[in-house]
Design a protein around this motif. Structure first.
Motif, PDB file in Angstrom:
ATOM      1  N   TYR A 127      -9.754  -1.359   5.473  1.00  0.00           N
ATOM      2  CA  TYR A 127      -8.673  -0.777   4.692  1.00  0.00           C
ATOM      3  C   TYR A 127      -7.260  -1.377   5.481  1.00  0.00           C
ATOM      4  O   TYR A 127      -7.489  -1.820   6.738  1.00  0.00           O
ATOM      5  CB  TYR A 127      -8.439   0.699   5.060  1.00  0.00           C
ATOM      6  N   LYS A 130      -3.021  -0.804   5.683  1.00  0.00           N
ATOM      7  CA  LYS A 130      -1.659   0.078   5.438  1.00  0.00           C
ATOM      8  C   LYS A 130      -0.447  -0.667   5.720  1.00  0.00           C
ATOM      9  O   LYS A 130      -0.017  -0.974   6.895  1.00  0.00           O
ATOM     10  CB  LYS A 130      -1.945   1.356   6.019  1.00  0.00           C
ATOM     11  N   THR A 132       0.727  -1.265   0.119  1.00  0.00           N
ATOM     12  CA  THR A 132      -0.199   0.112  -0.118  1.00  0.00           C
ATOM     13  C   THR A 132       0.779   1.393  -0.226  1.00  0.00           C
ATOM     14  O   THR A 132       0.270   2.367  -0.277  1.00  0.00           O
ATOM     15  CB  THR A 132      -0.820  -0.031   1.168  1.00  0.00           C
ATOM     16  N   VAL A 191     -11.855   6.997   3.600  1.00  0.00           N
ATOM     17  CA  VAL A 191     -10.310   6.635   3.476  1.00  0.00           C
ATOM     18  C   VAL A 191      -9.648   6.945   4.575  1.00  0.00           C
ATOM     19  O   VAL A 191      -9.701   8.376   5.033  1.00  0.00           O
ATOM     20  CB  VAL A 191      -9.909   6.983   2.466  1.00  0.00           C
ATOM     21  N   SER A 213       2.459   4.336   1.563  1.00  0.00           N
ATOM     22  CA  SER A 213       2.140   5.145   3.020  1.00  0.00           C
ATOM     23  C   SER A 213       0.644   5.400   3.010  1.00  0.00           C
ATOM     24  O   SER A 213       0.538   6.320   3.888  1.00  0.00           O
ATOM     25  CB  SER A 213       2.915   6.326   2.945  1.00  0.00           C
ATOM     26  N   ALA A 214      -0.208   4.700   2.188  1.00  0.00           N
ATOM     27  CA  ALA A 214      -1.692   5.097   2.279  1.00  0.00           C
ATOM     28  C   ALA A 214      -2.613   3.938   2.584  1.00  0.00           C
ATOM     29  O   ALA A 214      -2.081   2.933   2.689  1.00  0.00           O
ATOM     30  CB  ALA A 214      -2.022   5.849   1.022  1.00  0.00           C
ATOM     31  N   TYR A 215      -3.706   4.238   3.041  1.00  0.00           N
ATOM     32  CA  TYR A 215      -4.649   3.187   3.366  1.00  0.00           C
ATOM     33  C   TYR A 215      -5.205   2.644   2.019  1.00  0.00           C
ATOM     34  O   TYR A 215      -5.431   3.682   1.485  1.00  0.00           O
ATOM     35  CB  TYR A 215      -5.480   3.452   4.314  1.00  0.00           C
ATOM     36  N   THR A 275      -6.647   8.377   7.624  1.00  0.00           N
ATOM     37  CA  THR A 275      -5.499   8.726   7.497  1.00  0.00           C
ATOM     38  C   THR A 275      -4.463   8.400   8.561  1.00  0.00           C
ATOM     39  O   THR A 275      -3.248   8.486   8.467  1.00  0.00           O
ATOM     40  CB  THR A 275      -5.488  10.362   7.225  1.00  0.00           C
ATOM     41  N   LYS A 276      -5.064   7.851   9.563  1.00  0.00           N
ATOM     42  CA  LYS A 276      -4.377   7.272  10.740  1.00  0.00           C
ATOM     43  C   LYS A 276      -5.269   6.488  11.497  1.00  0.00           C
ATOM     44  O   LYS A 276      -6.244   6.263  11.251  1.00  0.00           O
ATOM     45  CB  LYS A 276      -3.562   8.426  11.579  1.00  0.00           C
TER      46      LYS A 276
END
Length: 87
Positions: free
Chosen positions: A73, A75, A11, A48, A13-15, A50-51
């Motif tokens: 999701y 990551k 992935t 989506v 650095s993104a989910y 981000t953390k």
């Protein structure tokens, strides 16, 4: 138990939606068994993320039952993850 997917997911650095990466359509209320090799975050979210999420550090299988209100999701943590999905 039927194996629905076994393959690698990277992935960056993104989910990424697990359903998009694996082409497995998760059905609300159905329990799935997932196994993820190599460290990754996993989270169910409407948007989506981000953390956040659960940090998976080992390859122990775990169950997932979709709530019907979000998507699952993943990551990767600087690695390629080998993912197995069964129902």
């Amino acid at each position: 138990m039927a194996n629905l997917y076994s393959g690698s997911i990277t992935t960056g650095s993104a989910y990424l939606k697990v359903s998009d990466a694996s082409r497995v359509s998760f059905t609300s209320g159905t329990t799935y068994i997932l196994q993820i090799q190599n460290p990754a975050y996993i989270i169910e979210s409407v948007e989506v993320p981000t953390k956040g999420g659960f940090l998976i550090l080992n390859s122990n299988p775990f169950s997932y039952t979709p709530s019907g209100t979000g998507d699952l999701y993943i990551k990767s943590l600087n690695t390629t993850n080998i993912v197995n999905i069964a129902s």
